[in-house]
Design a protein around this motif. Structure first.
Motif, PDB file in Angstrom:
ATOM      1  N   ASP A 140      54.031  48.332  48.578  1.00  0.00           N
ATOM      2  CA  ASP A 140      54.572  49.315  49.586  1.00  0.00           C
ATOM      3  C   ASP A 140      54.032  50.573  49.500  1.00  0.00           C
ATOM      4  O   ASP A 140      54.022  51.457  50.378  1.00  0.00           O
ATOM      5  N   ASP A 141      53.734  51.092  48.370  1.00  0.00           N
ATOM      6  CA  ASP A 141      53.362  52.500  47.960  1.00  0.00           C
ATOM      7  C   ASP A 141      51.672  52.277  48.014  1.00  0.00           C
ATOM      8  O   ASP A 141      51.292  53.386  47.548  1.00  0.00           O
ATOM      9  N   GLY A 142      51.221  51.283  48.261  1.00  0.00           N
ATOM     10  CA  GLY A 142      49.501  51.459  48.589  1.00  0.00           C
ATOM     11  C   GLY A 142      48.756  51.074  47.217  1.00  0.00           C
ATOM     12  O   GLY A 142      47.695  50.979  47.334  1.00  0.00           O
ATOM     13  N   ALA A 143      49.698  50.646  46.040  1.00  0.00           N
ATOM     14  CA  ALA A 143      48.826  50.524  44.787  1.00  0.00           C
ATOM     15  C   ALA A 143      48.530  49.058  44.726  1.00  0.00           C
ATOM     16  O   ALA A 143      48.995  48.105  45.484  1.00  0.00           O
ATOM     17  N   THR A 144      47.355  48.829  44.154  1.00  0.00           N
ATOM     18  CA  THR A 144      46.719  47.539  44.095  1.00  0.00           C
ATOM     19  C   THR A 144      47.980  46.553  43.221  1.00  0.00           C
ATOM     20  O   THR A 144      48.060  46.889  41.990  1.00  0.00           O
ATOM     21  N   ARG A 145      47.999  45.296  43.628  1.00  0.00           N
ATOM     22  CA  ARG A 145      48.786  44.416  42.729  1.00  0.00           C
ATOM     23  C   ARG A 145      47.908  43.157  42.621  1.00  0.00           C
ATOM     24  O   ARG A 145      46.999  42.881  43.718  1.00  0.00           O
ATOM     25  N   VAL A 146      47.849  42.651  41.517  1.00  0.00           N
ATOM     26  CA  VAL A 146      47.076  41.286  41.248  1.00  0.00           C
ATOM     27  C   VAL A 146      48.124  40.043  41.093  1.00  0.00           C
ATOM     28  O   VAL A 146      49.074  40.139  40.190  1.00  0.00           O
ATOM     29  N   SER A 147      47.651  39.025  41.649  1.00  0.00           N
ATOM     30  CA  SER A 147      48.525  37.728  41.816  1.00  0.00           C
ATOM     31  C   SER A 147      48.723  37.522  40.013  1.00  0.00           C
ATOM     32  O   SER A 147      47.680  37.328  39.457  1.00  0.00           O
ATOM     33  N   PRO A 148      50.098  37.255  39.883  1.00  0.00           N
ATOM     34  CA  PRO A 148      50.176  36.686  38.465  1.00  0.00           C
ATOM     35  C   PRO A 148      49.887  35.245  38.160  1.00  0.00           C
ATOM     36  O   PRO A 148      50.281  34.619  37.199  1.00  0.00           O
ATOM     37  N   CYS A 149      49.734  34.722  39.215  1.00  0.00           N
ATOM     38  CA  CYS A 149      49.629  33.077  39.391  1.00  0.00           C
ATOM     39  C   CYS A 149      48.546  32.534  38.836  1.00  0.00           C
ATOM     40  O   CYS A 149      47.268  33.182  39.077  1.00  0.00           O
ATOM     41  N   PRO A 150      48.303  31.871  37.846  1.00  0.00           N
ATOM     42  CA  PRO A 150      47.053  31.363  36.977  1.00  0.00           C
ATOM     43  C   PRO A 150      46.125  30.814  37.951  1.00  0.00           C
ATOM     44  O   PRO A 150      46.543  29.939  38.837  1.00  0.00           O
ATOM     45  N   SER A 151      44.827  30.964  37.575  1.00  0.00           N
ATOM     46  CA  SER A 151      43.863  30.190  38.377  1.00  0.00           C
ATOM     47  C   SER A 151      43.341  28.792  37.574  1.00  0.00           C
ATOM     48  O   SER A 151      43.167  29.036  36.303  1.00  0.00           O
ATOM     49  N   ARG A 152      42.870  27.944  38.279  1.00  0.00           N
ATOM     50  CA  ARG A 152      42.266  26.750  37.590  1.00  0.00           C
ATOM     51  C   ARG A 152      40.840  26.769  38.037  1.00  0.00           C
ATOM     52  O   ARG A 152      40.803  26.488  39.761  1.00  0.00           O
ATOM     53  N   PRO A 153      40.022  26.099  37.497  1.00  0.00           N
ATOM     54  CA  PRO A 153      38.533  25.510  38.217  1.00  0.00           C
ATOM     55  C   PRO A 153      38.853  24.781  39.180  1.00  0.00           C
ATOM     56  O   PRO A 153      39.748  23.660  38.882  1.00  0.00           O
ATOM     57  N   VAL A 154      37.997  24.855  40.234  1.00  0.00           N
ATOM     58  CA  VAL A 154      38.099  23.689  41.411  1.00  0.00           C
ATOM     59  C   VAL A 154      37.871  22.378  40.652  1.00  0.00           C
ATOM     60  O   VAL A 154      36.571  22.299  40.219  1.00  0.00           O
ATOM     61  N   SER A 155      38.654  21.496  40.978  1.00  0.00           N
ATOM     62  CA  SER A 155      38.225  20.141  40.538  1.00  0.00           C
ATOM     63  C   SER A 155      36.985  19.635  41.104  1.00  0.00           C
ATOM     64  O   SER A 155      36.675  20.131  42.415  1.00  0.00           O
ATOM     65  N   ARG A 166      39.360  36.594  44.440  1.00  0.00           N
ATOM     66  CA  ARG A 166      38.597  36.386  43.446  1.00  0.00           C
ATOM     67  C   ARG A 166      38.285  35.136  43.254  1.00  0.00           C
ATOM     68  O   ARG A 166      39.125  34.330  43.294  1.00  0.00           O
ATOM     69  N   GLY A 167      36.985  34.721  42.377  1.00  0.00           N
ATOM     70  CA  GLY A 167      36.732  33.479  42.262  1.00  0.00           C
ATOM     71  C   GLY A 167      36.618  32.352  43.280  1.00  0.00           C
ATOM     72  O   GLY A 167      36.303  32.726  44.571  1.00  0.00           O
ATOM     73  N   GLU A 168      36.608  31.029  42.864  1.00  0.00           N
ATOM     74  CA  GLU A 168      36.274  29.867  43.918  1.00  0.00           C
ATOM     75  C   GLU A 168      37.594  29.926  44.882  1.00  0.00           C
ATOM     76  O   GLU A 168      38.716  29.773  44.360  1.00  0.00           O
ATOM     77  N   SER A 228      25.760  20.395  43.877  1.00  0.00           N
ATOM     78  CA  SER A 228      26.094  19.185  43.087  1.00  0.00           C
ATOM     79  C   SER A 228      27.199  19.524  41.878  1.00  0.00           C
ATOM     80  O   SER A 228      28.121  18.548  41.300  1.00  0.00           O
ATOM     81  N   SER A 229      27.031  20.639  41.506  1.00  0.00           N
ATOM     82  CA  SER A 229      28.032  21.028  40.276  1.00  0.00           C
ATOM     83  C   SER A 229      28.386  22.332  40.380  1.00  0.00           C
ATOM     84  O   SER A 229      27.676  23.397  41.002  1.00  0.00           O
ATOM     85  N   ARG A 230      29.138  22.793  39.782  1.00  0.00           N
ATOM     86  CA  ARG A 230      29.457  24.433  39.224  1.00  0.00           C
ATOM     87  C   ARG A 230      29.802  24.514  37.869  1.00  0.00           C
ATOM     88  O   ARG A 230      30.010  23.709  37.028  1.00  0.00           O
TER      89      ARG A 230
END
Length: 628
Positions: A227-242, A190-192, A274-276
């Motif tokens: 391993d059980d097929g359940a969806t996992r979501v990364s706990p790592c925080p995201s930052r806007p691309v510089s 997800r995201g940039e 040129s921008s986001r």
């Protein structure tokens, strides 16, 4: 570098991506891999391939464009591939009925759907011919169902090939829901992805080497299965691309594919950014807008870097048409990037989205830089409605944009929106009565009731009045999901009871816009200074030909003051020439009766364009006769 090898990757852009533009998503990801020293993925341009198939079946490039540009809220483009994903009869009768009610081109869509199942097999074959270990699909708006249909075929044939989906259709909760509902999708990013996509490739290489999934936790916004097929979501925080990490796209493979495809029949354009984010939305989010999603934070490339990028791509591909996909032009570019582009000396043809409060010098900067087409986000000329939208401009400001853009020879793309809670018929009536005076200015493409979109304030804030909502009817015809709550987590567009004007109440506006469009091509209202007088030549459709002459210095001074949009009392107070208020009011009324000014209720603005338009329309000089 990881201990394992980076998976061989194929990136895919499916219909309904534009035929005359390369995929920015694919171009950015290819360039991001090269920047990180990783193998550059191969690409499959499904839009080109499907358009070729449509042409062989007797359909046209225009048919493809109509399907790509029509019926997004109703999922028409998605429905064309829904049979390939869910079975041949899925959603067929429902879309036939929905298309009839919504005025959608069902005959063309049905003909394209007849081709979709076979094409899905062909696309899977073409992608697998590259022997990929990972296939990444760009799913932005109407690309999702086609991507899923091909992904399922790939997974059925080669279960070991990993499937990745990313793009705007996976932003926020939609990506988690897509991963949960479609179990043949291994990863959703997800995201940039400028930074996270190369990071994912490295993490997958490490996982392959170690036989674990531990590295996936470090990829922000990633969804994967345990391993059980359940969806996992990364706990790592995201930052806007510089700004410095917003990658210059690599379009070499797309331009290599164009000569042998239907795209050779259209004029290709370069796509740049040129921008986001949106600098206005970060302060005052327009209530109807769902763009940007979770990436509203505004970031602009340094002007010098952007100019180098544009000129580099122009020279590399020998293409002068450039579309910027920014939500809004960086304000500082009027004084930096645009003059630099103008100085480059190329005959560029650039599209930009801008804010409608651009000043006359800003419009001049746009035109000098080669900007021919702008989308200023006008949306309405009704002051009260613009306030409800949180647009930050007045009706007179929008008219000034139309007038100054016409003077500069800009093509102005805009659409009139209505359907805001609390809007009043009387406010519309006051503006509709003045629309015949604007017939020489660029009309909107039409009037449309606002749709309810995820991420918009109308969606997020019940106080806006849209408390009742359900997934848009078309979404139930493309996703085989019976549970409305699960479906609601997956989709971007929602149906909601109409607000604001009724269909009957909006009819005078619709009729007035149709008359505006019909009379626009042959209309002109031009102002010139000739000697010591100002002459306004009127050759507008629906108005008697007239040459209005302003001779008195106080009239000329007042006209000049009204060119920027002023309140009458402020104009009168700024006059050096003595002018009786009653006489001034009478003079203003004469201008209004002649259709030479527009008022939003407090600001008044002149409507005549500059001589630049006169040269374009090749009108002869006027005869100097005083107006009544």
């Amino acid at each position: 570098m990881p201990r394992g090898h980076v998976p061989r990757t194929c990136l895919v852009s499916m219909p309904w991506h534009s035929l005359h533009r390369p995929s920015l998503a694919l171009g950015v990801l290819r360039a991001a891999c090269e920047r990180e020293g990783l193998p550059v993925p191969v690409s499959y341009h499904g839009s080109l391939a499907f358009a070729d198939k449509m042409l062989r079946a007797g359909l046209t490039v225009g048919d493809y464009a109509e399907l790509a540009d029509t019926g997004f809220h109703h999922s028409l483009g998605e429905w064309i591939f829904a049979g390939a994903l869910n079975g041949p009869d899925f959603g067929y009768a429902g879309m036939r009925d929905l298309a009839r009610r919504a005025g959608l081109p069902f005959r063309i869509a049905a003909a394209a759907r007849e081709l979709a199942d076979e094409f899905t097999d062909q696309a899977a074959d073409a992608i697998l011919a590259h022997e990929p270990e990972l296939v990444g699909f760009s799913a932005t708006f109407s690309q999702t169902i086609a991507s899923l249909a091909v992904a399922r075929r790939i997974k059925d044939r080669r279960p070991g090939v990993r499937i990745l989906v990313g793009g705007y259709s996976t932003d926020g909760p939609m990506g988690v829901a897509l991963h949960r509902e479609y179990r043949f999708v291994d990863y959703v990013l997800r995201g940039e992805a400028d930074v996270t996509f190369p990071k994912l490739l490295l993490a997958l290489a490490e996982c392959d080497a170690t036989g674990t999934r531990d590295g996936l936790d470090d990829v922000p916004q990633l969804c994967w299965r345990d391993d059980d097929g359940a969806t996992r979501v990364s706990p790592c925080p995201s930052r806007p691309v510089s700004p410095t990490s917003i990658t210059t796209p690599d379009y070499d493979d797309w331009f290599a594919a164009v000569p042998a495809s239907v795209a050779a029949r259209v004029e290709p354009e370069l796509v740049v950014e040129s921008s986001r984010g949106c600098w206005w939305g970060a302060k005052h989010h327009c209530v109807f807008c769902g763009l940007n999603g979770t990436a509203m934070a505004y970031r602009a490339k340094p002007a010098e870097s952007f100019v180098d990028e544009v000129l580099g791509l122009v020279r590399r591909h020998r293409i002068l048409d450039v579309t910027t996909i920014d939500n809004i032009l960086p304000n500082e570019y009027y004084r930096s990037a645009l003059p630099e582009l103008a100085d480059a000396g190329h005959d560029l043809r650039i599209h930009y989205e801008i804010k409608a409060n651009a000043q006359i010098e800003d419009v001049a900067a746009l035109r000098s830089a080669g900007v021919w087409d702008v989308q200023p986000g006008i949306e309405s000329l009704v002051d009260d409605v613009l306030h409800r939208m949180r647009k930050g401009v007045r009706g007179a400001h929008n008219v000034r944009m139309l007038r100054d853009g016409a003077s500069a020879g800009l093509n102005i793309t805009w659409n009139w929106l209505y359907g805001f809670p609390g809007e009043r018929v009387a406010d519309y009536a006051a503006v509709v009565a003045q629309l015949p005076a604007l017939v020489h200015l660029q009309p909107p493409s039409g009037a449309a009731r606002i749709a309810l979109q995820r991420f918009s304030p109308n969606f997020d804030d019940p106080r806006q009045g849209f408390t009742e909502r359900r997934p848009a009817a078309g979404s139930r015809l493309v996703h085989d999901i019976d549970d409305p709550e699960r479906l609601a987590e997956l989709v971007y567009s929602f149906d909601t009871p109409d607000q604001g004007l009724t269909a009957e109440e909006v009819k005078p506006l619709v009729d007035a816009l149709a008359a505006w469009t019909a009379g626009y091509a042959g209309s002109a209202l031009i102002v010139r200074t000739i000697g010591d007088v100002v002459v306004i030549r009127d050759r507008r459709h629906g108005w008697a030909p007239a040459d209005h002459v302003l001779e008195h210095p106080r009239e000329i001074a007042a006209w000049r003051a009204l060119e920027t949009g002023r309140a009458p009392l402020r104009v009168l107070a700024g006059q050096n020439h003595e002018w009786d208020p009653d006489d001034f009011g009478h003079w203003l009324r004469r201008l209004a009766e002649a259709g030479l000014v527009f008022t939003d209720g407090s600001l008044w603005i002149t409507l005549a364009t500059s001589p630049a338009t006169a040269r374009r329309t090749r009108l002869p000089l006027p005869v100097l006769t005083p107006s009544a």
